[in-house]
Design a protein around this motif. Structure first.
Motif, PDB file in Angstrom:
ATOM      1  N   ARG A  47       0.822  -1.206   0.000  1.00 27.88           N
ATOM      2  CA  ARG A  47       0.000   0.000   0.000  1.00 27.88           C
ATOM      3  C   ARG A  47       0.856   1.256   0.000  1.00 27.88           C
ATOM      4  NH1 ARG A  47      -1.798  -1.205   5.819  1.00 27.88           N
ATOM      5  NH2 ARG A  47      -0.504   0.142   7.126  1.00 27.88           N
ATOM      6  N   GLY A  48       0.265   2.338  -0.515  1.00 31.70           N
ATOM      7  CA  GLY A  48       0.888   3.649  -0.368  1.00 31.70           C
ATOM      8  C   GLY A  48       1.829   4.081  -1.470  1.00 31.70           C
ATOM      9  N   ILE A  49       2.132   3.222  -2.455  1.00 30.18           N
ATOM     10  CA  ILE A  49       3.028   3.658  -3.525  1.00 30.18           C
ATOM     11  C   ILE A  49       2.194   4.231  -4.669  1.00 30.18           C
ATOM     12  CG2 ILE A  49       4.770   1.958  -2.846  1.00 30.18           C
ATOM     13  CD1 ILE A  49       4.042   0.335  -5.334  1.00 30.18           C
ATOM     14  N   PRO A  50       2.750   5.153  -5.459  1.00 32.20           N
ATOM     15  CA  PRO A  50       1.961   5.844  -6.485  1.00 32.20           C
ATOM     16  C   PRO A  50       1.265   4.906  -7.474  1.00 32.20           C
ATOM     17  CG  PRO A  50       4.037   6.985  -6.157  1.00 32.20           C
ATOM     18  CD  PRO A  50       4.117   5.720  -5.357  1.00 32.20           C
ATOM     19  N   TYR A  51       1.923   3.824  -7.839  1.00 31.65           N
ATOM     20  CA  TYR A  51       1.338   2.912  -8.823  1.00 31.65           C
ATOM     21  C   TYR A  51      -0.007   2.367  -8.355  1.00 31.65           C
ATOM     22  CZ  TYR A  51       0.735  -1.084 -11.927  1.00 31.65           C
ATOM     23  OH  TYR A  51       0.218  -1.983 -12.826  1.00 31.65           O
ATOM     24  N   PHE A  52      -0.032   1.803  -7.159  1.00 30.72           N
ATOM     25  CA  PHE A  52      -1.283   1.201  -6.687  1.00 30.72           C
ATOM     26  C   PHE A  52      -2.292   2.263  -6.249  1.00 30.72           C
ATOM     27  CE2 PHE A  52       1.488  -2.605  -6.230  1.00 30.72           C
ATOM     28  CZ  PHE A  52       0.793  -3.408  -7.139  1.00 30.72           C
ATOM     29  N   GLU A  53      -1.820   3.452  -5.893  1.00 30.41           N
ATOM     30  CA  GLU A  53      -2.756   4.556  -5.640  1.00 30.41           C
ATOM     31  C   GLU A  53      -3.475   4.935  -6.935  1.00 30.41           C
ATOM     32  OE1 GLU A  53      -3.550   6.048  -2.658  1.00 30.41           O
ATOM     33  OE2 GLU A  53      -2.396   4.368  -1.836  1.00 30.41           O
ATOM     34  N   ALA A  54      -2.748   4.917  -8.052  1.00 29.26           N
ATOM     35  CA  ALA A  54      -3.370   5.212  -9.350  1.00 29.26           C
ATOM     36  C   ALA A  54      -4.366   4.128  -9.742  1.00 29.26           C
ATOM     37  CB  ALA A  54      -2.295   5.370 -10.424  1.00 29.26           C
ATOM     38  N   MET A  55      -4.011   2.868  -9.482  1.00 32.12           N
ATOM     39  CA  MET A  55      -4.966   1.785  -9.746  1.00 32.12           C
ATOM     40  C   MET A  55      -6.232   1.974  -8.920  1.00 32.12           C
ATOM     41  SD  MET A  55      -3.248  -1.984 -10.267  1.00 32.12           S
ATOM     42  CE  MET A  55      -4.860  -2.733 -10.550  1.00 32.12           C
ATOM     43  N   ASN A  56      -6.051   2.362  -7.658  1.00 31.87           N
ATOM     44  CA  ASN A  56      -7.189   2.576  -6.774  1.00 31.87           C
ATOM     45  C   ASN A  56      -8.078   3.712  -7.283  1.00 31.87           C
ATOM     46  OD1 ASN A  56      -8.652   2.097  -4.253  1.00 31.87           O
ATOM     47  ND2 ASN A  56      -7.873   4.098  -3.634  1.00 31.87           N
ATOM     48  N   THR A  57      -7.458   4.777  -7.803  1.00 37.31           N
ATOM     49  CA  THR A  57      -8.238   5.883  -8.368  1.00 37.31           C
ATOM     50  C   THR A  57      -9.119   5.400  -9.512  1.00 37.31           C
ATOM     51  OG1 THR A  57      -6.548   7.512  -7.756  1.00 37.31           O
ATOM     52  CG2 THR A  57      -8.058   8.125  -9.533  1.00 37.31           C
ATOM     53  N   GLY A  58      -8.549   4.580 -10.398  1.00 36.84           N
ATOM     54  CA  GLY A  58      -9.333   4.043 -11.500  1.00 36.84           C
ATOM     55  C   GLY A  58     -10.434   3.127 -11.026  1.00 36.84           C
ATOM     56  N   ASN A 277      -1.528   2.781 -18.956  1.00 36.40           N
ATOM     57  CA  ASN A 277      -2.364   3.714 -18.201  1.00 36.40           C
ATOM     58  C   ASN A 277      -2.852   2.998 -16.947  1.00 36.40           C
ATOM     59  OD1 ASN A 277      -4.572   5.302 -17.180  1.00 36.40           O
ATOM     60  ND2 ASN A 277      -4.531   6.408 -19.123  1.00 36.40           N
ATOM     61  N   VAL A 278      -2.246   3.326 -15.818  1.00 39.92           N
ATOM     62  CA  VAL A 278      -2.499   2.594 -14.578  1.00 39.92           C
ATOM     63  C   VAL A 278      -3.923   2.828 -14.072  1.00 39.92           C
ATOM     64  CG1 VAL A 278      -1.661   2.143 -12.250  1.00 39.92           C
ATOM     65  CG2 VAL A 278      -0.053   2.782 -14.047  1.00 39.92           C
ATOM     66  N   GLU A 279      -4.432   4.047 -14.215  1.00 43.33           N
ATOM     67  CA  GLU A 279      -5.809   4.310 -13.796  1.00 43.33           C
ATOM     68  C   GLU A 279      -6.789   3.491 -14.641  1.00 43.33           C
ATOM     69  OE1 GLU A 279      -6.564   8.499 -13.752  1.00 43.33           O
ATOM     70  OE2 GLU A 279      -5.219   8.850 -12.048  1.00 43.33           O
ATOM     71  N   SER A 280      -6.489   3.353 -15.930  1.00 38.96           N
ATOM     72  CA  SER A 280      -7.341   2.518 -16.784  1.00 38.96           C
ATOM     73  C   SER A 280      -7.296   1.060 -16.355  1.00 38.96           C
ATOM     74  CB  SER A 280      -6.908   2.634 -18.251  1.00 38.96           C
ATOM     75  OG  SER A 280      -7.179   3.926 -18.756  1.00 38.96           O
ATOM     76  N   LEU A 281      -6.134   0.608 -15.878  1.00 34.81           N
ATOM     77  CA  LEU A 281      -6.034  -0.764 -15.378  1.00 34.81           C
ATOM     78  C   LEU A 281      -6.930  -0.957 -14.161  1.00 34.81           C
ATOM     79  CD1 LEU A 281      -4.694  -3.571 -15.497  1.00 34.81           C
ATOM     80  CD2 LEU A 281      -2.883  -2.661 -14.021  1.00 34.81           C
ATOM     81  N   GLY A 282      -6.964   0.040 -13.272  1.00 34.42           N
ATOM     82  CA  GLY A 282      -7.856  -0.034 -12.118  1.00 34.42           C
ATOM     83  C   GLY A 282      -9.316  -0.059 -12.521  1.00 34.42           C
TER      84      GLY A 282
END
Length: 338
Positions: A47-58, A277-282
């Motif tokens: 938790r807490g790293i930018p990559y998975f935060e972006a996934m969470n946003t998506g 696109n990490v948000e798109s992956l989320g």
């Protein structure tokens, strides 16, 4: 004037009774609880790293549009046992769908089987867990696409030759290990004058990646390239090159999120980031989870949204594919806000 007859009084009484009965039915129907939204729980590697935060946003954006509930609970480190504990807690909470990015697929296999036995759907995203009972893998890009793009980007800077090393993250991460296998095979075939001297593991910690990269440069004074295999090691290796004042001597490429890698792209300590696109992956992950929960079959080509009009699904491997990797440079990095 003549008063109401016995017959008219009886009719009025019956009508009143019918109206009251209907009103009672209406109240009972109106008070019936609405069905609960599908509960999707996402468990990232850490938790807490930018990559998975972006996934969470998506994922949250998809949840808003699809009418589902999306929550994220990740471990503080890449310890596989921590993910197992989180999954067991989610089983106890009886969520509808668990989506996990496994740190160690083998360690998760028993708890995934337990969740499925209790009727909870299980998907993987970002990283697969082959050989487990997961139902669908939401893949960001093919291993071939990512691996070849990383090597091509590095070799474009080193002239297709020289010594290079890889700083990866979790040693059991299936996606990273698959990319590394592709890179080794592709480099040996396409760039025979290049030599991979070492692969080390930083465990999703950027500071550790920086330290390991400095050690690699010290052990191999003639090193010309470094690969940051994940979104924490990509900026980590670039920072090492900057700190050691080797920009232009040791070239780095990696799998880095745009805003985290941006300073290093701008000063030349990183040449290019290969991502998606990490948000798109989320978003795609949440959409796929709802399809599975609703019992809707996935088609060979799926219209997910306006931004994702033709997402492919391979029934043999049970894999949904986001698409081709993105090549992020100093010129286009500001197009991505995460």
């Amino acid at each position: 004037m003549r008063g109401p007859t016995k017959t008219s009084r009886l009719v009025a009484t019956l009508l009143l009774g019918a109206a009251l009965a209907l009103g009672g039915c209406s109240e009972q129907l109106g008070s019936a609880p609405a069905p609960s939204p599908t509960r999707i729980a996402f468990v990232p590697k850490v938790r807490g790293i930018p990559y998975f935060e972006a996934m969470n946003t998506g994922g949250l954006e998809a949840a808003k549009q699809l009418g589902v509930e999306w929550t994220t609970t990740g471990p503080t480190s890449v310890d596989p046992a921590a993910q197992v504990r989180i999954l067991r807690d989610l089983i106890t909470k009886k969520v509808d769908v668990i989506v996990v990015a496994p740190n160690d697929p083998v360690a998760l296999a028993p708890v995934i089987a337990d969740a499925r036995a209790k009727g909870i759907h299980v998907l993987t995203s970002d990283t697969d867990a082959p050989g487990t009972q997961r139902e669908v893998f939401v893949n960001q890009a093919t291993a071939q696409g990512i691996g070849t793009a990383v090597i091509d980007a590095l070799m474009a800077k080193t002239g297709g030759a020289g010594k290079y090393a890889i700083v990866s993250c979790g040693p059991a991460a299936a996606n990273l290990n698959t990319w590394i296998s592709v890179q080794k095979e592709y480099a040996a075939e396409r760039y025979p004058k290049a030599q991979l001297v070492e692969t080390v593991f930083a465990g999703e910690d950027q500071n550790t990646a920086t330290s390991l990269a400095k050690e690699l440069m010290a052990r191999h004074p003639d090193l010309t390239g470094l690969v940051g295999e994940c979104t924490t090691s990509a900026p980590g290796v670039a920072k090492a090159v900057r700190d050691e004042q080797k920009i232009g001597q040791v070239f780095t490429v990696g799998v880095g999120t745009p805003q985290a890698i941006k300073p290093f792209l701008l000063d030349g300590s990183c040449s290019q980031s290969v991502l998606w696109n990490v948000e798109s992956l989320g978003y795609l992950t949440a959409w796929t989870a709802k399809q599975v929960a609703d019992g809707k079959p996935l088609s060979p080509v799926n219209k997910v949204s306006l931004e994702l009009p033709a997402v492919k699904y391979d029934a043999t491997s049970k894999t949904v594919l986001l698409g081709d990797p993105l090549l992020i440079t100093a010129d286009n990095v500001d197009q991505f806000k995460y």
